[in-house]
Design an enzyme around this catalytic site. Structure first.
Site, short mmCIF file in Angstrom:
data_model
loop_
_atom_site.label_atom_id
_atom_site.label_comp_id
_atom_site.label_asym_id
_atom_site.label_seq_id
_atom_site.Cartn_x
_atom_site.Cartn_y
_atom_site.Cartn_z
CB CYS A 125 -0.84 -0.06 1.20
SG CYS A 125 -2.12 1.20 1.15
CB CYS A 232 6.25 5.05 4.43
SG CYS A 232 7.15 6.24 4.10
#
Ligand code: SF4
Length: 246
Positions: A125, A232
């Site tokens: 994602c 991330c």
């Protein structure tokens, strides 16, 4: 990787090492002024999350050159408070070159058609919603500025003032800043806090992957709190932390 690419990477690393030696110990705004005006003039940008500490670098950049590109990765999963804070800071500081980057619709449609990929595979994602759009946005630049700090998390303890990532130099001007340094700067310059900070969000990312932290917890403990994920992926070469199929 070809010999040419290998040599280019080595040259880039040498350059980053040389820059760290040259600028180590200098004031953050002094470093930024020098590299924005000279070293990387016209080829440098700030990647900002418009999170709890972001106002510091945004303020410095606004004073040095408000036309420096400020890249904001709009994952389409942010808190509305973050988007409002972005708009407020941009207007207040007179920033003239905000680049709000969104994921490619085709990538989202292919990998996250129902918007729940963050639950099943947060690495993928982040790759689709952050890393790929960021790599595209960085193409015209040679150097990008980050707000990362050594003290934010154990995983950041070995970072350097200047680093390399893929074909870019990255600079971390706030590398040695503490939470008190940030608070002091924001107070001295009358900068507004992120609207969620008062509710215990000491580090703010996407809404589904961020919770408030308890007193005494790491500032980033509220990010991906129910998984082992800590970053991330935008700070990894080629976004290499991506694990598909998990
Ligand atoms: S932080 Fe969460 S919602 Fe945002 S891109 Fe990463 S996994 Fe997706």
């Amino acid at each position: 990787m070809t010999t040419f690419e290998t040599n280019s990477r080595l040259e880039l690393r040498d350059r980053a090492t040389g820059l760290t030696q040259r600028y180590k110990g200098r004031d953050a705004e002094d470093i930024l002024g020098s590299i924005v005006g000279n070293e990387f003039a016209g080829r440098i940008g700030l990647v900002s999350s418009f999170g709890t500490d972001s106002a510091v670098l945004l303020h410095m950049i606004s004073r040095i050159d408000p036309f420096v590109p400020v890249i904001f990765l709009d994952t389409l999963k942010h808190f509305p408070e973050t988007l409002a804070y972005r708009d407020d800071l941009v207007a207040r500081l007179g920033l003239c070159n905000i680049q709000t980057i969104t994921p490619r619709p085709a990538s989202v449609q292919a990998d996250d058609p129902d918007g729940t990929l963050h639950q099943r595979n947060p690495d993928l994602c982040c790759h689709v919603r952050k890393t790929l759009p960021m790599l595209a946005a960085l193409r015209p630049l040679a150097c990008w500025i980050t707000g990362r700090k050594r003290g934010q998390a154990a995983t950041r303890s070995d970072m350097q003032l200047f680093e390399t990532q893929d074909r870019w130099i990255k600079v971390n001007p706030l590398i040695d800043w503490s939470a008190d340094d940030v608070a002091g700067y924001m107070q001295a310059h009358d900068l507004p806090e992120h609207p969620l900070k008062g509710q215990g969000f000491l580090s703010v990312g996407c809404a589904p992957c961020t919770r408030a932290v308890a007193p005494g917890e790491d500032a980033r403990a509220g990010r991906w709190a129910d998984s082992e994920k800590t970053e991330c992926g935008i700070h990894f070469e080629n976004g290499k932390m991506v694990r598909t199929g998990s």
